[in-house]
Design a protein around this motif. Structure first.
Motif, PDB file in Angstrom:
ATOM      1  N   MET A   1       0.836  -1.176   0.000  1.00  0.00           N
ATOM      2  CA  MET A   1       0.000   0.000   0.000  1.00  0.00           C
ATOM      3  C   MET A   1       0.889   1.250   0.000  1.00  0.00           C
ATOM      4  N   GLU A   2       0.668   2.168  -0.916  1.00  0.00           N
ATOM      5  CA  GLU A   2       1.441   3.392  -1.003  1.00  0.00           C
ATOM      6  C   GLU A   2       0.928   4.408  -0.001  1.00  0.00           C
ATOM      7  N   GLN A   3       1.875   5.153   0.564  1.00  0.00           N
ATOM      8  CA  GLN A   3       1.500   6.195   1.507  1.00  0.00           C
ATOM      9  C   GLN A   3       0.997   7.409   0.731  1.00  0.00           C
ATOM     10  N   GLU A   4      -0.077   7.988   1.207  1.00  0.00           N
ATOM     11  CA  GLU A   4      -0.653   9.161   0.567  1.00  0.00           C
ATOM     12  C   GLU A   4       0.252  10.367   0.799  1.00  0.00           C
ATOM     13  N   SER A   5       0.418  11.179  -0.221  1.00  0.00           N
ATOM     14  CA  SER A   5       1.199  12.410  -0.083  1.00  0.00           C
ATOM     15  C   SER A   5       0.351  13.449   0.624  1.00  0.00           C
ATOM     16  N   LEU A   6       0.859  13.973   1.734  1.00  0.00           N
ATOM     17  CA  LEU A   6       0.125  14.964   2.508  1.00  0.00           C
ATOM     18  C   LEU A   6       0.683  16.354   2.267  1.00  0.00           C
ATOM     19  N   PRO A   7      -0.186  17.366   2.208  1.00  0.00           N
ATOM     20  CA  PRO A   7       0.326  18.733   2.125  1.00  0.00           C
ATOM     21  C   PRO A   7       1.151  19.033   3.373  1.00  0.00           C
ATOM     22  N   THR A   8       2.328  19.576   3.164  1.00  0.00           N
ATOM     23  CA  THR A   8       3.233  19.865   4.265  1.00  0.00           C
ATOM     24  C   THR A   8       3.678  21.313   4.168  1.00  0.00           C
ATOM     25  N   GLU A   9       3.435  22.066   5.229  1.00  0.00           N
ATOM     26  CA  GLU A   9       3.872  23.457   5.285  1.00  0.00           C
ATOM     27  C   GLU A   9       5.214  23.486   6.003  1.00  0.00           C
ATOM     28  N   VAL A  10       6.212  24.096   5.377  1.00  0.00           N
ATOM     29  CA  VAL A  10       7.553  24.191   5.959  1.00  0.00           C
ATOM     30  C   VAL A  10       7.725  25.613   6.486  1.00  0.00           C
ATOM     31  N   ILE A  11       7.980  25.706   7.804  1.00  0.00           N
ATOM     32  CA  ILE A  11       8.035  27.005   8.480  1.00  0.00           C
ATOM     33  C   ILE A  11       9.405  27.188   9.110  1.00  0.00           C
ATOM     34  N   LEU A  12      10.074  28.276   8.782  1.00  0.00           N
ATOM     35  CA  LEU A  12      11.357  28.607   9.386  1.00  0.00           C
ATOM     36  C   LEU A  12      11.092  29.059  10.813  1.00  0.00           C
ATOM     37  N   SER A  13      11.831  28.509  11.775  1.00  0.00           N
ATOM     38  CA  SER A  13      11.586  28.812  13.189  1.00  0.00           C
ATOM     39  C   SER A  13      11.936  30.245  13.566  1.00  0.00           C
ATOM     40  N   HIS A  14      13.084  30.726  13.069  1.00  0.00           N
ATOM     41  CA  HIS A  14      13.484  32.090  13.432  1.00  0.00           C
ATOM     42  C   HIS A  14      14.167  32.750  12.264  1.00  0.00           C
ATOM     43  N   PRO A  15      13.714  33.845  11.728  1.00  0.00           N
ATOM     44  CA  PRO A  15      12.441  34.477  12.039  1.00  0.00           C
ATOM     45  C   PRO A  15      11.288  33.642  11.491  1.00  0.00           C
ATOM     46  N   ARG A  16      10.188  33.603  12.199  1.00  0.00           N
ATOM     47  CA  ARG A  16       9.070  32.744  11.821  1.00  0.00           C
ATOM     48  C   ARG A  16       8.488  33.194  10.496  1.00  0.00           C
ATOM     49  N   GLN A  17       8.647  32.336   9.485  1.00  0.00           N
ATOM     50  CA  GLN A  17       8.071  32.612   8.170  1.00  0.00           C
ATOM     51  C   GLN A  17       7.905  31.303   7.418  1.00  0.00           C
ATOM     52  N   THR A  18       6.911  31.254   6.576  1.00  0.00           N
ATOM     53  CA  THR A  18       6.665  30.059   5.774  1.00  0.00           C
ATOM     54  C   THR A  18       7.647  30.042   4.607  1.00  0.00           C
ATOM     55  N   ILE A  19       8.325  28.925   4.461  1.00  0.00           N
ATOM     56  CA  ILE A  19       9.279  28.750   3.373  1.00  0.00           C
ATOM     57  C   ILE A  19       8.569  28.232   2.134  1.00  0.00           C
ATOM     58  N   GLY A  20       7.607  27.351   2.357  1.00  0.00           N
ATOM     59  CA  GLY A  20       6.877  26.810   1.227  1.00  0.00           C
ATOM     60  C   GLY A  20       5.930  25.707   1.649  1.00  0.00           C
ATOM     61  N   SER A  21       5.161  25.244   0.690  1.00  0.00           N
ATOM     62  CA  SER A  21       4.249  24.111   0.901  1.00  0.00           C
ATOM     63  C   SER A  21       4.614  23.030  -0.095  1.00  0.00           C
ATOM     64  N   LEU A  22       4.723  21.813   0.385  1.00  0.00           N
ATOM     65  CA  LEU A  22       5.107  20.680  -0.445  1.00  0.00           C
ATOM     66  C   LEU A  22       4.157  19.526  -0.215  1.00  0.00           C
ATOM     67  N   LYS A  23       4.245  18.542  -1.061  1.00  0.00           N
ATOM     68  CA  LYS A  23       3.557  17.262  -0.831  1.00  0.00           C
ATOM     69  C   LYS A  23       4.658  16.232  -0.646  1.00  0.00           C
ATOM     70  N   LEU A  24       4.715  15.650   0.544  1.00  0.00           N
ATOM     71  CA  LEU A  24       5.740  14.662   0.857  1.00  0.00           C
ATOM     72  C   LEU A  24       5.126  13.281   0.953  1.00  0.00           C
ATOM     73  N   ASP A  25       5.864  12.265   0.506  1.00  0.00           N
ATOM     74  CA  ASP A  25       5.396  10.885   0.631  1.00  0.00           C
ATOM     75  C   ASP A  25       6.120  10.169   1.767  1.00  0.00           C
ATOM     76  N   TRP A  26       6.732  10.932   2.669  1.00  0.00           N
ATOM     77  CA  TRP A  26       7.391  10.389   3.856  1.00  0.00           C
ATOM     78  C   TRP A  26       7.154  11.353   5.007  1.00  0.00           C
ATOM     79  N   ASN A  27       7.314  10.884   6.227  1.00  0.00           N
ATOM     80  CA  ASN A  27       7.058  11.701   7.422  1.00  0.00           C
ATOM     81  C   ASN A  27       8.371  12.098   8.075  1.00  0.00           C
TER      82      ASN A  27
END
Length: 119
Positions: free
Chosen positions: A1-27
């Motif tokens: 069974m293949e793992q579903e790709s989940l939307p993943t938001e990547v957030i830089l901790s300091h300074p807090r800002q969103t780097i991007g949104s990806l779909k990853l097939d791993w956790n």
């Protein structure tokens, strides 16, 4: 069974800002490394965001809190996971994020504080 790709938001901790949104097939777990747009980041925290739909909660997206970091060259396999530095040193933190207390920036090779663990 293949793992579903989940939307993943990547957030830089300091300074807090969103780097991007990806779909990853791993956790990605804290302590792993992730490449986004040519930059390497260490994963510090992972948060799950759930959505209530049709009487059930389901995993909707993942938020990863990261910091810029080079991929470590010195790693050791310790109790089923990779840790930074030489796990056979008495000062090793046995952590994916911190090498040791006396020489956190490394390298372990040739470190004057190296002390083998008692076995």
């Amino acid at each position: 069974m293949e793992q579903e790709s989940l939307p993943t938001e990547v957030i830089l901790s300091h300074p807090r800002q969103t780097i991007g949104s990806l779909k990853l097939d791993w956790n990605p777990q804290p302590g792993t490394y992730l490449d986004v747009e040519g930059e390497t980041y260490a994963v510090l925290e992972r948060h799950h965001c759930y959505q209530y739909k049709r009487g059930k909660y389901r995993l909707h997206k993942i938020a990863l809190y990261v910091q810029a970091a080079p991929r470590p060259e010195e790693r050791s396999w310790f109790q089923g996971r990779w840790v930074l530095g030489n796990a056979n040193c008495a000062y090793s933190a046995h952590s994916e994020l911190v090498r040791c207390a006396v020489n956190p920036d490394g390298p372990c090779q040739g470190c004057r504080f190296f002390e083998p663990t008692a076995q």
